[in-house]
Design a protein around this motif. Structure first.
Motif, PDB file in Angstrom:
ATOM      1  N   LEU A 125       0.437  -0.241   8.740  1.00  0.00           N
ATOM      2  CA  LEU A 125       1.870  -0.458   9.007  1.00  0.00           C
ATOM      3  C   LEU A 125       2.211  -1.939   8.834  1.00  0.00           C
ATOM      4  CD1 LEU A 125       2.684   1.776  12.139  1.00  0.00           C
ATOM      5  CD2 LEU A 125       3.410   2.143   9.783  1.00  0.00           C
ATOM      6  N   GLU A 126       1.331  -2.812   9.321  1.00  0.00           N
ATOM      7  CA  GLU A 126       1.562  -4.263   9.180  1.00  0.00           C
ATOM      8  C   GLU A 126       1.617  -4.657   7.710  1.00  0.00           C
ATOM      9  OE1 GLU A 126       2.453  -6.695  11.272  1.00  0.00           O
ATOM     10  OE2 GLU A 126       2.695  -4.949  12.593  1.00  0.00           O
ATOM     11  N   ILE A 127       0.667  -4.102   6.929  1.00  0.00           N
ATOM     12  CA  ILE A 127       0.630  -4.416   5.489  1.00  0.00           C
ATOM     13  C   ILE A 127       1.946  -3.952   4.836  1.00  0.00           C
ATOM     14  CG2 ILE A 127      -0.537  -3.825   3.302  1.00  0.00           C
ATOM     15  CD1 ILE A 127      -3.182  -3.729   4.974  1.00  0.00           C
ATOM     16  N   ALA A 128       2.452  -2.788   5.283  1.00  0.00           N
ATOM     17  CA  ALA A 128       3.717  -2.270   4.727  1.00  0.00           C
ATOM     18  C   ALA A 128       4.873  -3.227   5.036  1.00  0.00           C
ATOM     19  CB  ALA A 128       3.995  -0.875   5.277  1.00  0.00           C
ATOM     20  N   ASN A 135       4.476  -0.020  -2.642  1.00  0.00           N
ATOM     21  CA  ASN A 135       4.217   1.240  -1.940  1.00  0.00           C
ATOM     22  C   ASN A 135       2.891   1.127  -1.204  1.00  0.00           C
ATOM     23  OD1 ASN A 135       6.447   2.831  -2.887  1.00  0.00           O
ATOM     24  ND2 ASN A 135       5.453   2.771  -4.901  1.00  0.00           N
ATOM     25  N   ILE A 136       2.913   1.404   0.090  1.00  0.00           N
ATOM     26  CA  ILE A 136       1.686   1.321   0.887  1.00  0.00           C
ATOM     27  C   ILE A 136       1.301   2.746   1.310  1.00  0.00           C
ATOM     28  CG2 ILE A 136       0.552   0.220   2.854  1.00  0.00           C
ATOM     29  CD1 ILE A 136       1.967  -1.753   0.863  1.00  0.00           C
ATOM     30  N   VAL A 137       0.111   3.164   0.903  1.00  0.00           N
ATOM     31  CA  VAL A 137      -0.343   4.527   1.213  1.00  0.00           C
ATOM     32  C   VAL A 137      -1.578   4.441   2.108  1.00  0.00           C
ATOM     33  CG1 VAL A 137      -1.102   6.736   0.276  1.00  0.00           C
ATOM     34  CG2 VAL A 137       0.467   5.308  -1.054  1.00  0.00           C
ATOM     35  N   PHE A 138      -1.546   5.202   3.198  1.00  0.00           N
ATOM     36  CA  PHE A 138      -2.733   5.297   4.056  1.00  0.00           C
ATOM     37  C   PHE A 138      -3.461   6.593   3.730  1.00  0.00           C
ATOM     38  CE2 PHE A 138      -4.868   6.540   8.087  1.00  0.00           C
ATOM     39  CZ  PHE A 138      -5.768   5.487   8.137  1.00  0.00           C
ATOM     40  N   PHE A 139      -4.732   6.478   3.361  1.00  0.00           N
ATOM     41  CA  PHE A 139      -5.590   7.633   3.054  1.00  0.00           C
ATOM     42  C   PHE A 139      -6.186   8.086   4.385  1.00  0.00           C
ATOM     43  CE2 PHE A 139      -9.721   8.722   0.463  1.00  0.00           C
ATOM     44  CZ  PHE A 139      -9.519  10.070   0.705  1.00  0.00           C
ATOM     45  N   ALA A 140      -5.526   9.088   4.998  1.00  0.00           N
ATOM     46  CA  ALA A 140      -5.899   9.513   6.359  1.00  0.00           C
ATOM     47  C   ALA A 140      -6.939  10.626   6.294  1.00  0.00           C
ATOM     48  CB  ALA A 140      -4.658  10.016   7.097  1.00  0.00           C
ATOM     49  N   ILE A 141      -8.046  10.410   6.999  1.00  0.00           N
ATOM     50  CA  ILE A 141      -9.072  11.449   7.082  1.00  0.00           C
ATOM     51  C   ILE A 141      -9.434  11.628   8.551  1.00  0.00           C
ATOM     52  CG2 ILE A 141     -10.091  10.927   4.827  1.00  0.00           C
ATOM     53  CD1 ILE A 141     -12.470   9.788   6.829  1.00  0.00           C
ATOM     54  N   GLY A 142     -10.089  12.712   8.868  1.00  0.00           N
ATOM     55  CA  GLY A 142     -10.648  12.828  10.213  1.00  0.00           C
ATOM     56  C   GLY A 142     -10.327  14.134  10.898  1.00  0.00           C
ATOM     57  N   PHE A 143     -11.108  14.387  11.927  1.00  0.00           N
ATOM     58  CA  PHE A 143     -10.903  15.565  12.774  1.00  0.00           C
ATOM     59  C   PHE A 143      -9.840  15.234  13.824  1.00  0.00           C
ATOM     60  CE2 PHE A 143     -14.974  16.290  10.781  1.00  0.00           C
ATOM     61  CZ  PHE A 143     -14.992  17.654  10.570  1.00  0.00           C
ATOM     62  N   GLU A 144      -9.782  16.020  14.873  1.00  0.00           N
ATOM     63  CA  GLU A 144      -8.702  15.914  15.861  1.00  0.00           C
ATOM     64  C   GLU A 144      -8.662  14.548  16.559  1.00  0.00           C
ATOM     65  OE1 GLU A 144     -10.745  18.419  15.385  1.00  0.00           O
ATOM     66  OE2 GLU A 144      -9.788  20.352  15.699  1.00  0.00           O
ATOM     67  N   LEU A 159      10.899   5.371  13.025  1.00  0.00           N
ATOM     68  CA  LEU A 159      11.749   4.589  13.935  1.00  0.00           C
ATOM     69  C   LEU A 159      12.112   3.237  13.327  1.00  0.00           C
ATOM     70  CD1 LEU A 159      10.141   5.120  17.465  1.00  0.00           C
ATOM     71  CD2 LEU A 159      12.487   5.652  16.793  1.00  0.00           C
ATOM     72  N   GLN A 160      11.139   2.638  12.660  1.00  0.00           N
ATOM     73  CA  GLN A 160      11.345   1.301  12.096  1.00  0.00           C
ATOM     74  C   GLN A 160      11.951   1.351  10.695  1.00  0.00           C
ATOM     75  OE1 GLN A 160       7.467  -0.615  12.410  1.00  0.00           O
ATOM     76  NE2 GLN A 160       7.295   0.027  14.535  1.00  0.00           N
ATOM     77  N   ARG A 161      12.271   2.562  10.230  1.00  0.00           N
ATOM     78  CA  ARG A 161      12.869   2.783   8.903  1.00  0.00           C
ATOM     79  C   ARG A 161      12.064   2.113   7.781  1.00  0.00           C
ATOM     80  NH1 ARG A 161      17.712   2.309  12.037  1.00  0.00           N
ATOM     81  NH2 ARG A 161      18.809   4.295  12.034  1.00  0.00           N
ATOM     82  N   LEU A 162      10.751   2.258   7.868  1.00  0.00           N
ATOM     83  CA  LEU A 162       9.903   1.709   6.809  1.00  0.00           C
ATOM     84  C   LEU A 162       9.995   2.609   5.587  1.00  0.00           C
ATOM     85  CD1 LEU A 162       6.508   0.547   8.395  1.00  0.00           C
ATOM     86  CD2 LEU A 162       8.160  -0.842   7.143  1.00  0.00           C
ATOM     87  N   LYS A 163      10.480   2.077   4.506  1.00  0.00           N
ATOM     88  CA  LYS A 163      10.703   2.899   3.314  1.00  0.00           C
ATOM     89  C   LYS A 163       9.491   2.939   2.389  1.00  0.00           C
ATOM     90  CE  LYS A 163      15.138   3.728   4.016  1.00  0.00           C
ATOM     91  NZ  LYS A 163      15.277   4.864   4.911  1.00  0.00           N
ATOM     92  N   ASN A 164       8.580   2.002   2.562  1.00  0.00           N
ATOM     93  CA  ASN A 164       7.494   1.863   1.578  1.00  0.00           C
ATOM     94  C   ASN A 164       6.146   2.371   2.105  1.00  0.00           C
ATOM     95  OD1 ASN A 164       7.293  -0.180   3.486  1.00  0.00           O
ATOM     96  ND2 ASN A 164       6.303  -1.596   2.062  1.00  0.00           N
TER      97      ASN A 164
END
Ligand code: SF4
Length: 377
Positions: A125-128, A135-144, A159-164
């Motif tokens: 989020l900070e990088i975004a 465009n900032i994409v987070f490659f999300a992996i993981g169990f619960e 909430l922060q209206r981050l568009k990227n």
């Protein structure tokens, strides 16, 4: 350190090992699966197989999020990283997982793609915020365990209206995968699971009740255990006691962290942001209905799979890699011809050699005999 040193006490470990040896009936072969890669790591780090009688066998399960992601999803992450004007962020281990043709995020980073290792999605989020033109994409992996932080980050981005900012979601579900291991028994295998050691951290979030239906339906004991060596030994003793008594229920060895309901606030958050995917491919387990999560329509602006057109990939495994069988518990890492010869933690050819939670990496790291080609228990 409280809650750690007392759970690594070698004298107590010897007491538990003696009790396991007494409890294990000589006429019975006990095969227990530790679902979670964290337990696999503990089992090899502390030499637990050497403390067990010959008729008590631990089978490694698929509970390593890096390992179970199929090559096709890794290929999609690589495609995202190669898009112009894009920064792809993910956890360190994911950078080294080979995709098709042994390409990895680390290799495309070396070729010029902007791929960054982060410790949490908050860093992304900070990088975004710092790179509004990209465009900032987070490659999300993981169990619960890792899903609630992703849910919070997506809500904060809205909430922060981050568009990227967007998320390439690969969050998967433990109980469904556990059930699929019992439902689809592979042919030509001598494995007959007598019970499971249930995950520690995952169970903090979903609670012990999440496994009750599986235990009752398939008549298998499940003991949720902490990650310390005494936790694992204690859980094995509890499983043997259930098998000997003909019982099958969910027991909670990890009472210092897990309760029956789990973390209700986290569960609510996850439900607000995610819904079940109709089906999802797992490495080794194939396509399993309702076994993963996707981002709800309310948050579609933050779904990388909706925002970007990604190429389809059939994802070809390295010829000779036995990750699929290792993840099902059908083969031991040392039964892969590539183990420790061409596949090593420095040069992983399959996902199970990447993360410390992967069975191949755990065996390689802690069993010196395995590296000399000696088959281990
Ligand atoms: S040793 Fe390497 S190639 Fe073989 S199963 Fe493990 S990760 Fe795959």
């Amino acid at each position: 350190m409280k809650y750690i040193t007392e759970f690594r006490d070698s004298a107590l470990a010897q007491v538990l090992a003696r009790r396991i040896n007494i409890a294990a009936s000589p006429g019975c072969h006990y095969q227990f699966m530790e679902f979670c890669g964290g337990h696999t790591h503990t089992i090899h780090r502390y030499g637990i197989p050497s403390l067990l009688p010959i008729n008590v066998e631990m089978i490694h399960g698929p509970g390593c999020p890096v390992c179970v992601l199929p090559i096709a999803r890794v290929d999609k992450a690589i495609a995202l990283a190669c898009l112009p004007n894009t920064i792809l962020c993910t956890y360190g281990d994911m950078l080294r997982v080979p995709g098709s043709g042994q390409r990895s995020l680390l290799k495309v980073k070396a070729e010029g793609a902007d791929v960054r290792m982060v410790y949490s999605i908050d860093d992304t989020l900070e990088i975004a915020k710092q790179n509004p033109e990209k465009n900032i994409v987070f490659f999300a992996i993981g169990f619960e365990t890792t899903t609630p932080p992703t849910a919070v980050a997506i809500q904060n981005a809205k909430l922060q209206r981050l568009k990227n900012f967007s998320v390439f979601c690969n969050h998967v579900l433990t109980p469904v995968a556990m059930e699929s291991l019992l439902k689809i028994q592979p042919k030509n295998t001598t494995i007959s699971l007598a019970g499971f050691i249930g995950p520690a951290h995952v169970s903090i979030v979903i609670g012990s009740s999440a496994y009750e239906k599986i235990s009752a339906t398939y008549k298998k004991p499940i003991v949720i255990a902490g990650f310390e060596p005494l936790d694992v030994l204690h859980a094995i003793l509890m499983l043997i006691a259930q098998v000997n008594a003909g019982h099958y229920e969910v027991e909670n060895q990890y009472t210092r962290a897990v309760n029956r309901e789990g973390n209700l606030k986290s569960q609510r958050l996850v439900h607000e942001v995610f819904e079940l995917r109709p089906t999802f491919e797992w490495r080794g387990l194939g396509w399993i209905p309702n076994s993963a999560l996707q981002i709800r329509a309310d948050y579609a602006d933050f779904d990388a799979e909706i925002r970007f057109t990604l190429p389809e990939s059939t994802g070809k495994e390295h010829k000779g890699c036995e990750c699929a069988s290792v993840l099902r518990g059908i083969k031991k890492p040392t039964e892969c011809k590539l183990f420790a010869k061409v596949c090593t933690p420095e040069n992983p050819l399959g996902s199970c050699m990447v993360s410390s939670e992967g069975a191949c990496a755990a065996v390689y790291a802690y069993d010196a005999d395995s590296r000399k080609g000696i088959r281990i228990r």
